[in-house]
Design a protein around this motif. Structure first.
Motif, PDB file in Angstrom:
ATOM      1  N   ALA A 121     -15.814   2.930  17.285  1.00 17.61           N
ATOM      2  CA  ALA A 121     -15.637   1.643  16.601  1.00 17.61           C
ATOM      3  C   ALA A 121     -16.125   1.726  15.165  1.00 17.61           C
ATOM      4  CB  ALA A 121     -16.400   0.548  17.342  1.00 17.61           C
ATOM      5  N   ALA A 122     -17.256   2.365  14.985  1.00 19.51           N
ATOM      6  CA  ALA A 122     -17.802   2.486  13.632  1.00 19.51           C
ATOM      7  C   ALA A 122     -16.886   3.303  12.745  1.00 19.51           C
ATOM      8  CB  ALA A 122     -19.185   3.133  13.688  1.00 19.51           C
ATOM      9  N   LEU A 123     -16.279   4.340  13.308  1.00 18.53           N
ATOM     10  CA  LEU A 123     -15.373   5.175  12.519  1.00 18.53           C
ATOM     11  C   LEU A 123     -14.061   4.479  12.268  1.00 18.53           C
ATOM     12  CD1 LEU A 123     -15.976   8.588  14.331  1.00 18.53           C
ATOM     13  CD2 LEU A 123     -16.746   7.947  12.048  1.00 18.53           C
ATOM     14  N   ALA A 124     -13.520   3.846  13.314  1.00 17.22           N
ATOM     15  CA  ALA A 124     -12.167   3.314  13.223  1.00 17.22           C
ATOM     16  C   ALA A 124     -12.079   2.042  12.419  1.00 17.22           C
ATOM     17  CB  ALA A 124     -11.622   3.050  14.633  1.00 17.22           C
ATOM     18  N   SER A 125     -13.037   1.181  12.576  1.00 23.35           N
ATOM     19  CA  SER A 125     -12.910  -0.110  11.896  1.00 23.35           C
ATOM     20  C   SER A 125     -13.993  -0.358  10.859  1.00 23.35           C
ATOM     21  CB  SER A 125     -12.952  -1.248  12.926  1.00 23.35           C
ATOM     22  OG  SER A 125     -14.233  -1.317  13.496  1.00 23.35           O
ATOM     23  N   SER A 163      -2.468  -6.464  -2.515  1.00 26.96           N
ATOM     24  CA  SER A 163      -2.640  -6.513  -1.062  1.00 26.96           C
ATOM     25  C   SER A 163      -3.029  -7.918  -0.616  1.00 26.96           C
ATOM     26  CB  SER A 163      -3.704  -5.504  -0.618  1.00 26.96           C
ATOM     27  OG  SER A 163      -4.938  -5.748  -1.279  1.00 26.96           O
ATOM     28  N   GLU A 164      -4.012  -8.502  -1.303  1.00 27.76           N
ATOM     29  CA  GLU A 164      -4.453  -9.853  -0.938  1.00 27.76           C
ATOM     30  C   GLU A 164      -3.421 -10.906  -1.320  1.00 27.76           C
ATOM     31  OE1 GLU A 164      -8.535 -11.365  -0.582  1.00 27.76           O
ATOM     32  OE2 GLU A 164      -8.965  -9.876  -2.162  1.00 27.76           O
ATOM     33  N   ALA A 175      -4.296  -7.355   7.655  1.00 30.87           N
ATOM     34  CA  ALA A 175      -5.360  -8.361   7.661  1.00 30.87           C
ATOM     35  C   ALA A 175      -6.689  -7.742   8.102  1.00 30.87           C
ATOM     36  CB  ALA A 175      -4.983  -9.521   8.576  1.00 30.87           C
ATOM     37  N   GLU A 176      -6.620  -6.850   9.085  1.00 32.56           N
ATOM     38  CA  GLU A 176      -7.829  -6.160   9.561  1.00 32.56           C
ATOM     39  C   GLU A 176      -8.473  -5.361   8.432  1.00 32.56           C
ATOM     40  OE1 GLU A 176      -8.706  -2.154  12.127  1.00 32.56           O
ATOM     41  OE2 GLU A 176      -7.027  -3.404  12.774  1.00 32.56           O
ATOM     42  N   GLN A 177      -7.658  -4.610   7.707  1.00 30.60           N
ATOM     43  CA  GLN A 177      -8.204  -3.795   6.622  1.00 30.60           C
ATOM     44  C   GLN A 177      -8.727  -4.661   5.473  1.00 30.60           C
ATOM     45  OE1 GLN A 177      -5.844  -0.457   5.387  1.00 30.60           O
ATOM     46  NE2 GLN A 177      -5.260   0.087   7.475  1.00 30.60           N
ATOM     47  N   LEU A 178      -8.086  -5.792   5.247  1.00 30.05           N
ATOM     48  CA  LEU A 178      -8.550  -6.692   4.188  1.00 30.05           C
ATOM     49  C   LEU A 178      -9.866  -7.359   4.563  1.00 30.05           C
ATOM     50  CD1 LEU A 178      -5.215  -8.240   2.931  1.00 30.05           C
ATOM     51  CD2 LEU A 178      -6.885  -7.000   1.549  1.00 30.05           C
ATOM     52  N   PHE A 179     -10.034  -7.684   5.841  1.00 31.94           N
ATOM     53  CA  PHE A 179     -11.315  -8.253   6.265  1.00 31.94           C
ATOM     54  C   PHE A 179     -12.433  -7.227   6.099  1.00 31.94           C
ATOM     55  CE2 PHE A 179     -14.263  -9.262   9.934  1.00 31.94           C
ATOM     56  CZ  PHE A 179     -14.977 -10.218   9.228  1.00 31.94           C
ATOM     57  N   LYS A 180     -12.143  -5.990   6.460  1.00 33.65           N
ATOM     58  CA  LYS A 180     -13.123  -4.926   6.285  1.00 33.65           C
ATOM     59  C   LYS A 180     -13.468  -4.738   4.806  1.00 33.65           C
ATOM     60  CE  LYS A 180     -13.640   0.073   6.902  1.00 33.65           C
ATOM     61  NZ  LYS A 180     -12.979   1.314   7.366  1.00 33.65           N
ATOM     62  N   LYS A 181     -12.474  -4.838   3.942  1.00 36.21           N
ATOM     63  CA  LYS A 181     -12.664  -4.608   2.511  1.00 36.21           C
ATOM     64  C   LYS A 181     -13.369  -5.768   1.815  1.00 36.21           C
ATOM     65  CE  LYS A 181      -9.910  -3.906  -1.714  1.00 36.21           C
ATOM     66  NZ  LYS A 181      -8.536  -3.768  -2.244  1.00 36.21           N
ATOM     67  N   THR A 182     -12.983  -6.994   2.157  1.00 38.79           N
ATOM     68  CA  THR A 182     -13.449  -8.169   1.406  1.00 38.79           C
ATOM     69  C   THR A 182     -14.499  -8.995   2.125  1.00 38.79           C
ATOM     70  OG1 THR A 182     -11.799  -9.707   2.302  1.00 38.79           O
ATOM     71  CG2 THR A 182     -11.132  -8.336   0.413  1.00 38.79           C
ATOM     72  N   ILE A 237       1.587  -4.479   2.243  1.00 39.73           N
ATOM     73  CA  ILE A 237       0.138  -4.717   2.221  1.00 39.73           C
ATOM     74  C   ILE A 237      -0.610  -3.406   2.462  1.00 39.73           C
ATOM     75  CG2 ILE A 237      -1.784  -5.846   3.422  1.00 39.73           C
ATOM     76  CD1 ILE A 237       0.262  -8.158   4.044  1.00 39.73           C
ATOM     77  N   LEU A 238      -0.170  -2.641   3.446  1.00 38.88           N
ATOM     78  CA  LEU A 238      -0.834  -1.378   3.761  1.00 38.88           C
ATOM     79  C   LEU A 238      -0.688  -0.373   2.620  1.00 38.88           C
ATOM     80  CD1 LEU A 238       0.282  -1.089   7.486  1.00 38.88           C
ATOM     81  CD2 LEU A 238      -2.014  -1.646   6.664  1.00 38.88           C
ATOM     82  N   ALA A 239       0.498  -0.326   2.015  1.00 37.81           N
ATOM     83  CA  ALA A 239       0.713   0.565   0.876  1.00 37.81           C
ATOM     84  C   ALA A 239      -0.170   0.151  -0.298  1.00 37.81           C
ATOM     85  CB  ALA A 239       2.179   0.544   0.467  1.00 37.81           C
ATOM     86  N   SER A 240      -0.253  -1.154  -0.538  1.00 40.49           N
ATOM     87  CA  SER A 240      -1.104  -1.655  -1.622  1.00 40.49           C
ATOM     88  C   SER A 240      -2.554  -1.255  -1.391  1.00 40.49           C
ATOM     89  CB  SER A 240      -0.987  -3.175  -1.719  1.00 40.49           C
ATOM     90  OG  SER A 240       0.343  -3.585  -1.986  1.00 40.49           O
ATOM     91  N   LEU A 241      -3.027  -1.418  -0.178  1.00 42.62           N
ATOM     92  CA  LEU A 241      -4.411  -1.057   0.142  1.00 42.62           C
ATOM     93  C   LEU A 241      -4.674   0.424  -0.093  1.00 42.62           C
ATOM     94  CD1 LEU A 241      -4.801  -3.268   3.311  1.00 42.62           C
ATOM     95  CD2 LEU A 241      -6.348  -3.329   1.350  1.00 42.62           C
ATOM     96  N   GLU A 242      -3.716   1.261   0.262  1.00 43.59           N
ATOM     97  CA  GLU A 242      -3.881   2.700   0.028  1.00 43.59           C
ATOM     98  C   GLU A 242      -4.021   2.997  -1.458  1.00 43.59           C
ATOM     99  OE1 GLU A 242      -4.375   5.485   1.650  1.00 43.59           O
ATOM    100  OE2 GLU A 242      -4.488   4.495   3.587  1.00 43.59           O
TER     101      GLU A 242
END
Length: 414
Positions: A12-16, A48-49, A84-91, A406-411
């Protein structure tokens, strides 16, 4: 099934990268979601946002994604919610988490059964949103999400296969593999395996996952161009299937988009010492080289039918172009591909911004020129001809485009 709590916490720590610091988990906050619906979207935010908030404005409930009129378990929802998951992790902005959780809570019952999902249809498309359930289980430890993921994973135990072990795309499409199916099933299958299986059980699953790509590479790669055909009918009985090879007649952009994303996402979970890793990276390299040859030189984008850019009716298509940007940018960052592919990704991304993005006065971002849907066979019958692909509906803000954007933007924002 072996359930290893320590392993789950570690992965979990690695993946998310996400742990909540107290037992009280984030609760659905309709005020936070509605706040985004009302407000003007700031142009100072990263793309992305801006796109994620535009999707939340268009579709205040995540089950509405893909223009649904009632709640439905479906794959495009999981595609956007991965962003959305990656954006929550980021922001750390809780409204993104709330948006994800509301989808699962609407569709998943307390006992883990899933509304509108019928396991007996053996439809690979239904597995992609299982990633949402894995994410929420890791975040909340709520057993209903685990049970839902277990239900979806159980589909693969009896899913019909080709003679070489490739999953049929759906039960209603016998003996057929489509490139789409690799993204729908394999990242979920790989993530589930890494979290919940060990030893021989895990090894068997990883080998099965790699074999799906092996079968595709054996049968669906064009020897002249290196591009991959949309579908393959092992029985060669379909009207669209070549009577000698069983292949469909064209190279559809989004089908190859699904395939590239499938490879780079599965590599997130396949163990470093698994021999399949090098094979998948090899497949990715030949795939990427083939795509460079059909990239539009002026815009950096790709066409709906990849190798027929000059033919009447063809168009530069948003979802495939976004998927290729994501695949190349992630593969370059992970060093699966040379760093030059990041430059390729940036050129294509700028082409999307210049040619396919429009912004409304309230800041809402639109992604235009998405193919709404394309398939093979069925009723009414889809022939897989060039004219078929270029005459399918074209629409703005299809989640099969906005999610990868969104995923491309995040990358590219990393």
């Amino acid at each position: 099934m072996k359930f290893n709590k320590l392993k789950i916490l570690t992965i979990a720590a690695l993946a998310s990268g996400l742990f909540f610091c107290c037992a009280q988990q984030p609760k659905q906050n309709n005020h936070q979601v509605s706040k985004i619906v009302r407000q003007t979207i700031s142009t100072k935010l990263p793309w992305s946002e801006r796109m994620m908030q535009s999707e939340m404005k268009r579709f205040p409930e995540a089950w509405m994604l893909d223009f649904h009129k009632s709640p439905k378990w479906s794959y495009p929802n999981g595609l956007v919610l991965k962003g959305a998951e990656q954006l929550f992790k980021k922001t750390g902005k809780r409204e993104y988490y709330d948006y994800i959780k509301a989808y699962a809570d609407e569709l998943v019952n307390a006992n883990g059964t899933i509304k509108t999902y019928d396991i007996n249809k053996y439809n690979l498309d239904m597995l992609n949103s299982g990633n949402v359930l894995i994410y929420l289980f890791l975040a909340t430890k709520d057993e209903k999400y685990l049970k839902g993921a277990q239900l979806l994973r159980s589909q693969l135990n009896d899913h019909p296969r080709t003679s070489e072990g490739g999953f049929w795309h759906k039960k209603i499409y016998p003996n057929q593999m489509w490139l789409d199916g690799l993204y729908m099933a394999e990242p979920f299958y790989a993530s589930y395996t890494r979290l919940f299986n060990d030893g021989a059980e895990a090894e068997k699953a990883y080998n099965d996952i790699v074999n799906q790509f092996d079968v595709i590479q054996k049968h669906m790669v064009d020897s002249k161009t290196g591009l991959l055909y949309h579908g393959w009918d092992e029985s060669k009985e379909q009207q669209w299937a070549d009577k000698q090879t069983g292949l469909s007649p064209n190279f559809w952009g989004r089908a190859m988009g699904w395939y590239g994303m499938a490879i780079v996402d599965v590599l997130d979970y396949l163990p470093e010492n698994h021999p399949g890793r090098e094979k998948l990276i090899g497949y990715l390299k030949s795939y990427s080289e083939a795509l460079l040859k059909v990239q539009d030189g002026k815009t950096g984008l790709w066409y709906q039918v990849l190798d027929k850019g000059n033919e009447k009716g063809n168009y530069l298509e948003a979802s495939a172009s976004s998927m290729f940007v994501y695949t190349f940018a992630k593969a370059a960052r992970k060093k699966y591909l040379p760093t030059s592919y990041k430059t390729v990704a940036k050129k294509a991304y700028n082409g999307i911004l210049k040619n396919l993005i429009t912004v409304e006065p309230n800041g809402v971002v639109n992604l235009n020129k998405n193919c709404a849907v394309a398939g093979l066979g069925g009723t009414p019958y889809r022939s897989g001809t060039y004219d078929y692909y270029v005459n399918e509906e074209i629409r703005s803000n299809d989640p099969k485009g906005t999610g990868p954007f969104i995923l491309a933007s995040l990358e590219l924002e990393k």
